[in-house]
Design an enzyme around this catalytic site. Structure first.
Site, PDB file in Angstrom:
ATOM      1  NE  ARG A 170       9.039  27.911  -2.479  1.00  0.00           N
ATOM      2  CZ  ARG A 170       8.725  28.512  -3.615  1.00  0.00           C
ATOM      3  NH1 ARG A 170       8.930  27.883  -4.750  1.00  0.00           N
ATOM      4  NH2 ARG A 170       8.199  29.713  -3.635  1.00  0.00           N
ATOM      5  NE  ARG A 174      21.035  34.968   2.015  1.00  0.00           N
ATOM      6  CZ  ARG A 174      19.846  35.531   1.943  1.00  0.00           C
ATOM      7  NH1 ARG A 174      19.365  36.201   2.983  1.00  0.00           N
ATOM      8  NH2 ARG A 174      19.153  35.445   0.833  1.00  0.00           N
ATOM      9  NE  ARG A 249      -2.976  22.976   2.538  1.00  0.00           N
ATOM     10  CZ  ARG A 249      -3.946  22.603   3.321  1.00  0.00           C
ATOM     11  NH1 ARG A 249      -4.786  21.658   2.965  1.00  0.00           N
ATOM     12  NH2 ARG A 249      -4.094  23.160   4.514  1.00  0.00           N
ATOM     13  NE  ARG A 280       1.999  33.766   2.356  1.00  0.00           N
ATOM     14  CZ  ARG A 280       2.829  33.252   1.469  1.00  0.00           C
ATOM     15  NH1 ARG A 280       4.122  33.459   1.566  1.00  0.00           N
ATOM     16  NH2 ARG A 280       2.393  32.537   0.461  1.00  0.00           N
ATOM     17  CD  GLU A 300      -1.229  33.524   1.370  1.00  0.00           C
ATOM     18  OE1 GLU A 300      -0.826  34.680   1.091  1.00  0.00           O
ATOM     19  OE2 GLU A 300      -0.563  32.507   1.147  1.00  0.00           O
ATOM     20  CE1 TYR A 348       5.341  26.938  -4.185  1.00  0.00           C
ATOM     21  CE2 TYR A 348       6.458  25.210  -2.972  1.00  0.00           C
ATOM     22  CZ  TYR A 348       5.867  26.436  -3.004  1.00  0.00           C
ATOM     23  OH  TYR A 348       5.792  27.173  -1.847  1.00  0.00           O
ATOM     24  CG  ASP A 350       8.807  31.053  -7.268  1.00  0.00           C
ATOM     25  OD1 ASP A 350       7.689  30.986  -6.728  1.00  0.00           O
ATOM     26  OD2 ASP A 350       9.877  30.895  -6.651  1.00  0.00           O
TER      27      ASP A 350
HETATM   28  P1  FAD Z   1      -2.241  30.798 -13.208  1.00  0.00           P
HETATM   29  O1  FAD Z   1      -1.872  32.157 -12.780  1.00  0.00           O
HETATM   30  O2  FAD Z   1      -2.943  29.897 -12.249  1.00  0.00           O
HETATM   31  O3  FAD Z   1      -3.133  30.951 -14.533  1.00  0.00           O
HETATM   32  C1  FAD Z   1      -3.938  29.928 -15.040  1.00  0.00           C
HETATM   33  C2  FAD Z   1      -5.199  30.592 -15.577  1.00  0.00           C
HETATM   34  O4  FAD Z   1      -5.960  29.624 -16.275  1.00  0.00           O
HETATM   35  C3  FAD Z   1      -6.101  31.146 -14.477  1.00  0.00           C
HETATM   36  O5  FAD Z   1      -6.406  32.485 -14.746  1.00  0.00           O
HETATM   37  C4  FAD Z   1      -7.334  30.249 -14.533  1.00  0.00           C
HETATM   38  O6  FAD Z   1      -8.525  30.939 -14.194  1.00  0.00           O
HETATM   39  C5  FAD Z   1      -7.338  29.834 -15.994  1.00  0.00           C
HETATM   40  N1  FAD Z   1      -8.008  28.571 -16.250  1.00  0.00           N
HETATM   41  C6  FAD Z   1      -7.802  27.383 -15.625  1.00  0.00           C
HETATM   42  N2  FAD Z   1      -8.615  26.435 -16.122  1.00  0.00           N
HETATM   43  C7  FAD Z   1      -9.371  27.037 -17.097  1.00  0.00           C
HETATM   44  C8  FAD Z   1     -10.401  26.590 -17.966  1.00  0.00           C
HETATM   45  N3  FAD Z   1     -10.832  25.322 -17.917  1.00  0.00           N
HETATM   46  N4  FAD Z   1     -10.929  27.466 -18.819  1.00  0.00           N
HETATM   47  C9  FAD Z   1     -10.514  28.770 -18.859  1.00  0.00           C
HETATM   48  N5  FAD Z   1      -9.551  29.248 -18.048  1.00  0.00           N
HETATM   49  C10 FAD Z   1      -8.981  28.396 -17.181  1.00  0.00           C
HETATM   50  N6  FAD Z   1       5.764  33.448  -7.745  1.00  0.00           N
HETATM   51  C11 FAD Z   1       6.826  34.280  -7.626  1.00  0.00           C
HETATM   52  O7  FAD Z   1       7.682  34.324  -8.519  1.00  0.00           O
HETATM   53  N7  FAD Z   1       6.965  35.092  -6.524  1.00  0.00           N
HETATM   54  C12 FAD Z   1       6.057  35.094  -5.516  1.00  0.00           C
HETATM   55  O8  FAD Z   1       6.211  35.853  -4.545  1.00  0.00           O
HETATM   56  C13 FAD Z   1       4.929  34.225  -5.619  1.00  0.00           C
HETATM   57  N8  FAD Z   1       4.009  34.196  -4.635  1.00  0.00           N
HETATM   58  C14 FAD Z   1       2.922  33.372  -4.765  1.00  0.00           C
HETATM   59  C15 FAD Z   1       1.981  33.382  -3.749  1.00  0.00           C
HETATM   60  C16 FAD Z   1       0.855  32.574  -3.850  1.00  0.00           C
HETATM   61  C17 FAD Z   1      -0.176  32.583  -2.756  1.00  0.00           C
HETATM   62  C18 FAD Z   1       0.694  31.729  -4.991  1.00  0.00           C
HETATM   63  C19 FAD Z   1      -0.515  30.832  -5.109  1.00  0.00           C
HETATM   64  C20 FAD Z   1       1.642  31.714  -5.998  1.00  0.00           C
HETATM   65  C21 FAD Z   1       2.766  32.527  -5.896  1.00  0.00           C
HETATM   66  N9  FAD Z   1       3.724  32.577  -6.901  1.00  0.00           N
HETATM   67  C22 FAD Z   1       4.813  33.406  -6.781  1.00  0.00           C
HETATM   68  C23 FAD Z   1       3.611  31.731  -8.129  1.00  0.00           C
HETATM   69  C24 FAD Z   1       2.916  32.434  -9.279  1.00  0.00           C
HETATM   70  O9  FAD Z   1       1.588  32.763  -8.903  1.00  0.00           O
HETATM   71  C25 FAD Z   1       2.883  31.475 -10.468  1.00  0.00           C
HETATM   72  O10 FAD Z   1       4.185  31.104 -10.849  1.00  0.00           O
HETATM   73  C26 FAD Z   1       2.202  32.032 -11.721  1.00  0.00           C
HETATM   74  O11 FAD Z   1       1.138  32.880 -11.443  1.00  0.00           O
HETATM   75  C27 FAD Z   1       1.713  30.856 -12.540  1.00  0.00           C
HETATM   76  O12 FAD Z   1       1.161  31.280 -13.767  1.00  0.00           O
HETATM   77  P2  FAD Z   1       0.289  30.269 -14.609  1.00  0.00           P
HETATM   78  O13 FAD Z   1      -0.075  30.972 -15.868  1.00  0.00           O
HETATM   79  O14 FAD Z   1       0.989  28.965 -14.696  1.00  0.00           O
HETATM   80  O15 FAD Z   1      -0.991  29.942 -13.715  1.00  0.00           O
HETATM   81  N1  UDP Z   2       8.159  28.079   5.659  1.00  0.00           N
HETATM   82  C1  UDP Z   2       8.195  27.922   7.025  1.00  0.00           C
HETATM   83  N2  UDP Z   2       8.099  29.027   7.827  1.00  0.00           N
HETATM   84  C2  UDP Z   2       7.971  30.273   7.313  1.00  0.00           C
HETATM   85  C3  UDP Z   2       7.938  30.436   5.914  1.00  0.00           C
HETATM   86  C4  UDP Z   2       8.032  29.319   5.108  1.00  0.00           C
HETATM   87  O1  UDP Z   2       8.287  26.804   7.521  1.00  0.00           O
HETATM   88  O2  UDP Z   2       7.870  31.232   8.094  1.00  0.00           O
HETATM   89  C5  UDP Z   2       8.219  26.862   4.809  1.00  0.00           C
HETATM   90  C6  UDP Z   2       6.827  26.342   4.443  1.00  0.00           C
HETATM   91  O3  UDP Z   2       6.913  24.926   4.413  1.00  0.00           O
HETATM   92  C7  UDP Z   2       6.603  26.867   3.056  1.00  0.00           C
HETATM   93  C8  UDP Z   2       8.026  26.780   2.482  1.00  0.00           C
HETATM   94  O4  UDP Z   2       8.875  27.133   3.595  1.00  0.00           O
HETATM   95  O5  UDP Z   2       5.685  26.077   2.324  1.00  0.00           O
HETATM   96  C9  UDP Z   2       8.287  27.674   1.309  1.00  0.00           C
HETATM   97  O6  UDP Z   2       8.056  29.000   1.700  1.00  0.00           O
HETATM   98  P1  UDP Z   2       7.677  30.118   0.654  1.00  0.00           P
HETATM   99  O7  UDP Z   2       7.619  31.422   1.370  1.00  0.00           O
HETATM  100  O8  UDP Z   2       8.581  29.999  -0.511  1.00  0.00           O
HETATM  101  O9  UDP Z   2       6.205  29.671   0.262  1.00  0.00           O
HETATM  102  P2  UDP Z   2       5.160  30.288  -0.759  1.00  0.00           P
HETATM  103  O10 UDP Z   2       5.478  31.746  -0.902  1.00  0.00           O
HETATM  104  O11 UDP Z   2       5.344  29.519  -2.028  1.00  0.00           O
HETATM  105  O12 UDP Z   2       3.874  30.021  -0.098  1.00  0.00           O
END
Ligand code: FAD
Ligand code: UDP
Length: 366
Positions: A170, A174, A249, A280, A300, A348, A350
């Protein structure tokens, strides 16, 4: 016209519901949390949009997805350029000439290429078999030891030698002085936060929303009442874990309001060392160039997922993918339920990928 039930008001559910409502279908959206928007939920505190479930930066190279999301918010020019703290020293991410200069003092791409070539040989000549081998073959042992190993093992709770290689692919590598974390053409943060995007999507006369309602607590009833169900929760939970539990996780987020205008000078700082319990610290105001007197930070902490906790990340290793295939085979035969999103499809994804998947489903369901 169909009567749809969408379980989950995250991005997948919201995109699907909005598009089907516009096509004239009736849609009920169920959400077990007390708020809309799933993990992209943001909340305004002290005039700052706080990303309640971790930093979310929107990025895509797909113009169609970018135009689609821009209908619901204006995006600022934010570019993610995290900094990593390892053993008392700061490094730019992703791995680029600034990182290599800080680590090795090397100033030219040719010197760096040579250094990485010396360090990136695998003991066998096969393709990298796991995250450790993938990381070493991409950036060599020094970067792996300094910036990857401890962070990754903390984040995923497993040795890098047992994690799938794709996770580290991911991150760009560069040989230019470019700290942009993503290679995508378009990137930004919605001015006014993410929640408004979902609110606007669901604000339609054909859509009804029910918060604080867990589908699983009344599954049979919902199945009786709706012809078609889009399920964005955990696929293994939906099928009562009949093939066993998938691994996830989890994370916990510790939000703090501080009486200073600038705590760390960057939106995201990664903490690599395993002696620090969090991965972070996010300083939310920097996502929107905020000038408020106070600041809000979020630490986090990675956690082992247990039933009842929020499953933030699917763990896409071989064992889980095999189990998922069994659930998917059940789902493929199911005429009533379609699984979507990060948890329903156990991927996984985005945000841009989630939107794309939801729009694909809309075209199929039409
Ligand atoms: P979710 O947002 O998980 O929505 C699912 C919903 O279903 C939830 O609200 C949950 O409460 C509900 N639900 C589940 N089961 C039930 C049930 N039985 N009854 C009623 N409701 C229920 N993506 C990016 O593009 N850029 C980023 O920088 C980025 N950073 C991230 C950082 C973190 C820490 C995490 C965890 C994810 C990140 N993502 C990022 C990914 C992004 O969060 C997801 O791609 C996106 O939110 C997924 O949407 P979703 O609708 O699939 O799931
Ligand atoms: N990663 C790492 N060091 C860093 C940042 C990321 O080793 O400082 C690795 C780590 O395994 C992580 C993966 O790169 O799970 C993907 O990073 P990303 O920032 O995309 O993770 P997310 O935002 O999905 O948690």
């Amino acid at each position: 016209m169909t009567n749809y039930l969408v379980v989950g008001s995250g991005l997948f559910g919201a995109v699907f519901a909005s598009q089907m409502a516009e096509r004239g279908h009736q849609v009920t959206v169920l959400e077990k949390r007390a708020h809309l928007a799933g993990n992209i939920y943001t909340k305004e505190i002290e005039g700052i949009q706080v990303h309640q479930y971790g930093a979310h930066i929107f990025h895509t190279s797909n113009k169609k997805i970018w135009d689609f999301v821009n209908q619901y918010a204006q995006f600022n020019r934010f570019t993610n350029a995290p900094v990593a703290l390892s053993k008392g020293k700061l490094y730019n991410l992703p791995f680029n000439m600034n990182t290599f200069y800080a680590l090795w003092g090397l100033r030219t791409p040719a010197e760096v290429k040579e250094k990485i070539a010396q360090q990136s040989q695998l003991p066998h000549n096969k393709e990298p078999q796991n995250l450790e081998e993938q990381a070493i073959s991409l950036v060599g042992t020094d970067i792996y030891e300094t910036l990857i190993k401890e962070y990754t093992e903390k984040q995923w709770g497993q040795p890098c030698s047992e994690l799938p290689a794709f996770i580290i692919r991911r991150l760009p590598v560069r040989l230019t002085f470019d700290n942009n974390y993503f290679n995508d053409l378009y990137q930004g943060i919605p001015v006014g936060g993410y929640t408004q995007i979902v609110e606007k999507m669901l604000d339609h006369p054909n859509i009804q929303v029910q918060l604080n309602t867990d589908f699983m607590q009344n599954k049979e009833q919902w199945l009786k009442n709706y012809e078609k169900i889009i399920y964005t929760g955990m696929i293994d939970e939906y099928y009562d874990y009949q093939y066993g539990e998938l691994d996830y996780r989890s994370l916990s987020f510790e939000h703090e309001t501080l009486d200073t205008d600038n705590f760390q000078g960057n939106a995201v700082i990664n903490y690599i060392d395993k002696t620090v319990p969090y991965t972070r610290i996010i300083e939310h105001k920097h996502f929107e160039y905020g000038t408020q007197g106070k600041t809000i930070i979020t630490k986090e902490y990675p956690r082992t997922w247990q039933k009842g906790e929020e499953p933030y990340y699917p763990v896409n290793n071989e064992k889980n993918l095999q189990t998922y295939q069994q659930y998917k085979a059940l789902a493929d035969q199911d005429q009533q339920v379609i699984f979507g999103g990060r948890l329903g499809m156990y991927r996984y994804f985005d945000m841009h990928q989630v939107i794309e998947e939801a729009l694909n489903l809309v075209s199929k369901e039409g």
